[in-house]
Design a protein around this motif. Structure first.
Motif, PDB file in Angstrom:
ATOM      1  N   SER A 147       0.851  -1.187   0.000  1.00 45.57           N
ATOM      2  CA  SER A 147       0.000   0.000   0.000  1.00 45.57           C
ATOM      3  C   SER A 147       0.889   1.239   0.000  1.00 45.57           C
ATOM      4  O   SER A 147       2.004   1.216   0.532  1.00 45.57           O
ATOM      5  N   GLN A 148       0.377   2.300  -0.584  1.00 43.30           N
ATOM      6  CA  GLN A 148       1.111   3.573  -0.538  1.00 43.30           C
ATOM      7  C   GLN A 148       0.546   4.497   0.548  1.00 43.30           C
ATOM      8  O   GLN A 148       0.856   5.685   0.583  1.00 43.30           O
ATOM      9  N   ASP A 152       3.586   9.350   1.744  1.00 39.62           N
ATOM     10  CA  ASP A 152       3.814  10.793   1.853  1.00 39.62           C
ATOM     11  C   ASP A 152       4.391  11.118   3.234  1.00 39.62           C
ATOM     12  O   ASP A 152       3.724  10.897   4.247  1.00 39.62           O
ATOM     13  N   SER A 256       4.551   1.817  -0.526  1.00 35.44           N
ATOM     14  CA  SER A 256       4.844   1.346  -1.877  1.00 35.44           C
ATOM     15  C   SER A 256       4.154   2.274  -2.889  1.00 35.44           C
ATOM     16  O   SER A 256       2.948   2.143  -3.145  1.00 35.44           O
ATOM     17  N   PRO A 257       4.891   3.232  -3.480  1.00 38.68           N
ATOM     18  CA  PRO A 257       4.250   4.257  -4.311  1.00 38.68           C
ATOM     19  C   PRO A 257       3.500   3.646  -5.495  1.00 38.68           C
ATOM     20  O   PRO A 257       3.992   2.709  -6.126  1.00 38.68           O
ATOM     21  N   GLY A 258       2.324   4.171  -5.756  1.00 34.85           N
ATOM     22  CA  GLY A 258       1.533   3.678  -6.888  1.00 34.85           C
ATOM     23  C   GLY A 258       0.746   2.418  -6.597  1.00 34.85           C
ATOM     24  O   GLY A 258       0.058   1.905  -7.478  1.00 34.85           O
ATOM     25  N   ASN A 259       0.836   1.925  -5.378  1.00 36.90           N
ATOM     26  CA  ASN A 259       0.118   0.704  -4.991  1.00 36.90           C
ATOM     27  C   ASN A 259      -0.871   0.993  -3.866  1.00 36.90           C
ATOM     28  O   ASN A 259      -0.531   0.836  -2.690  1.00 36.90           O
ATOM     29  N   PRO A 260      -2.090   1.413  -4.185  1.00 38.97           N
ATOM     30  CA  PRO A 260      -3.037   1.675  -3.090  1.00 38.97           C
ATOM     31  C   PRO A 260      -3.381   0.411  -2.297  1.00 38.97           C
ATOM     32  O   PRO A 260      -3.357   0.411  -1.084  1.00 38.97           O
ATOM     33  N   HIS A 262      -2.390  -3.333  -3.330  1.00 39.17           N
ATOM     34  CA  HIS A 262      -1.917  -4.425  -4.175  1.00 39.17           C
ATOM     35  C   HIS A 262      -1.795  -5.681  -3.310  1.00 39.17           C
ATOM     36  O   HIS A 262      -0.833  -5.865  -2.577  1.00 39.17           O
ATOM     37  N   GLU A 279      -6.586  -6.445  -7.112  1.00 44.14           N
ATOM     38  CA  GLU A 279      -6.941  -5.319  -7.976  1.00 44.14           C
ATOM     39  C   GLU A 279      -7.664  -5.782  -9.250  1.00 44.14           C
ATOM     40  O   GLU A 279      -8.291  -4.975  -9.926  1.00 44.14           O
TER      41      GLU A 279
END
Ligand SMILES: NC(=O)c1ccc[n+]([C@@H]2O[C@H](COP(=O)([O-])OP(=O)(O)OC[C@H]3O[C@@H](n4cnc5c(N)ncnc54)[C@H](O)[C@@H]3O)[C@@H](O)[C@H]2O)c1
Length: 385
Positions: A147-148, A152, A256-260, A262, A279
């Motif tokens: 997950s991202q 941030d 994990s960027p880009g992975n809401p 996964h 997904e």
């Protein structure tokens, strides 16, 4: 069902919507503040769980508050004669889970866990195939939950406030879903675990925004923010051993960027294997020697007892909310005594015991055995072929 919801954040809204879709009524919502409960806009607003239980006498309480409150709020609900559908993780310790199970037993009420990913039709199909031996003796179980959510560095969630989340972050927030899915599908208990933990972002700053919870201990800086030294894992790498001999592992991560969301589950046995991704939940890859077959959701291939999980015909996708609704529906049926096939408190305890063993393993740098102090695995993860 006359349902009360404790918590008024993201997942409380999902529950409220699905309770309505299932023909239930949200009679009350309890917020951290009365204003938060009023702003929720559904059900009568409360800011005190005991007072709400006395006034509303709900049939079921959906516990959607931060992890550390799950145990006491569930126990209060049982004492008031309600059933409980508790969000994951069931609690922040195995001891608390056992107190919750005792409270349910003493009250003669049922507790269920919102392990929502179990509700996809193809998860049911894979469970049947694996458990009835279609892939033969199971050898390998691997996967991911990436997950991202907290990638941030500016983001603050209540999980970072010491004491609100429990002794683990990534495994409690994401990992318990994966640990549940692989045991649910495989029908085999995780008996031992080796875990390596990393905290990639240690410094987090509370600024009092939505979802950040009350002010953490510490001194506000000149901008009103409070610096928190986050000590829990935001990346967990685990190696797991199952009863019956299968083994494998997973990486569970909140950065994990880009992975809401996964979520991957992959298994191999002596006759074949499969790969499934949350997904794209309406298909999976079935693998046999020299062959890969993409299997799309087909209600006709589901076990008769599982056909209800597919609310629309083949060719029409099922989504997250459909899966979640299925899990609430079967949990409510469990509460009415109509089925034992729902995510039980025994399964909830099982997940917490694995995380406790993972924390022990990560601290010691060695493999830890998973305590097995709850109902038998077959009771916790019932399945009828
Ligand atoms: N099943 C899933 O896939 C899933 C998804 C998201 C969250 N969750 C779980 O749901 C729970 C809530 O997470 P969220 O994402 O909704 O968080 P959130 O921050 O969006 O909401 C939490 C809510 O709880 C309220 N709250 C805080 N203290 C409270 C108290 N003492 N009594 C009553 N309410 C209180 C807050 O005001 C807030 O409204 C967590 O345990 C989380 O792990 C599960």
């Amino acid at each position: 069902m006359r349902a009360a919801i404790i918590g008024s954040g993201y997942i409380a809204r999902v529950h409220a919507r699905l309770i309505g879709e299932l023909g239930g009524e949200v009679v009350a919502v309890v917020g951290r503040t009365l204003g938060a409960a009023q702003a929720f806009g559904i059900g009568r607003a409360h800011d005190n769980v005991e007072a709400m239980l006395r006034a509303e006498k709900p049939d079921v309480v959906h516990v959607c508050s931060p992890n550390t409150f799950h145990a006491e709020q569930s126990i209060a609900a049982f004492r008031a004669g309600a059933h409980v559908l508790c969000e994951k993780p069931m609690a922040t310790s195995g001891d608390d889970c056992r107190r919750m199970i005792d409270a349910a037993d003493q009250a003669g009420r049922v507790g269920a866990i919102a392990y929502c990913y179990r509700g996809y039709p193809l998860v049911r199909e894979l469970r049947r195939l694996v458990r009835t031996g279609d892939f033969g003796e199971l050898w390998r179980v691997t996967g991911l939950y990436l997950s991202q959510d907290v990638f941030d560095p500016e983001k603050y969630v209540w999980h970072f406030t010491p004491g609100l989340c429990g002794p683990s972050y990534a495994l409690f927030d994401f990992g318990v879903h994966w640990l549940d899915l692989v045991q649910y599908i495989s029908g085999r208990p995780i008996e031992e675990i080796f875990a390596r933990f990393h905290t990639r972002r240690r410094e987090r700053t509370w600024r009092g925004g939505t979802g950040q919870g009350p002010m953490p201990p510490g001194h506000p800086d000149s901008t009103g923010g409070v610096a928190v030294d986050f000590g829990l894992e935001d990346q967990a790498d685990i190696v797991v051993g199952f009863g019956g001999g299968a083994s494998g592992g997973a990486t569970i991560m909140g950065l994990s960027p880009g992975n809401p969301n996964h979520i991957a589950v992959s298994m191999d046995g002596e006759k074949g294997g499969f790969d499934w991704l949350q997904e794209q939940p309406n298909s999976y890859v079935e693998r046999r020697l020299g062959r890969k077959i993409v299997r799309d959701k087909d209600p006709d291939r589901l076990q008769p007892a599982d056909r209800w999980t597919s609310s629309v015909p083949g060719g029409h996708p099922e989504g997250y909310l459909d899966a979640f609704r299925n899990v609430i529906a079967e949990s409510w049926r469990g509460m009415k005594g109509e089925t034992k096939d729902f995510p039980t408190f025994g399964a909830g305890l099982c997940g917490i015991e694995i995380v406790e063993a993972a924390v022990k393993s990560a601290n010691a740098g060695s493999t830890a055995a998973v305590t097995d102090s709850g109902p038998s695995f077959d009771e916790a993860f019932p399945f009828t072929a």
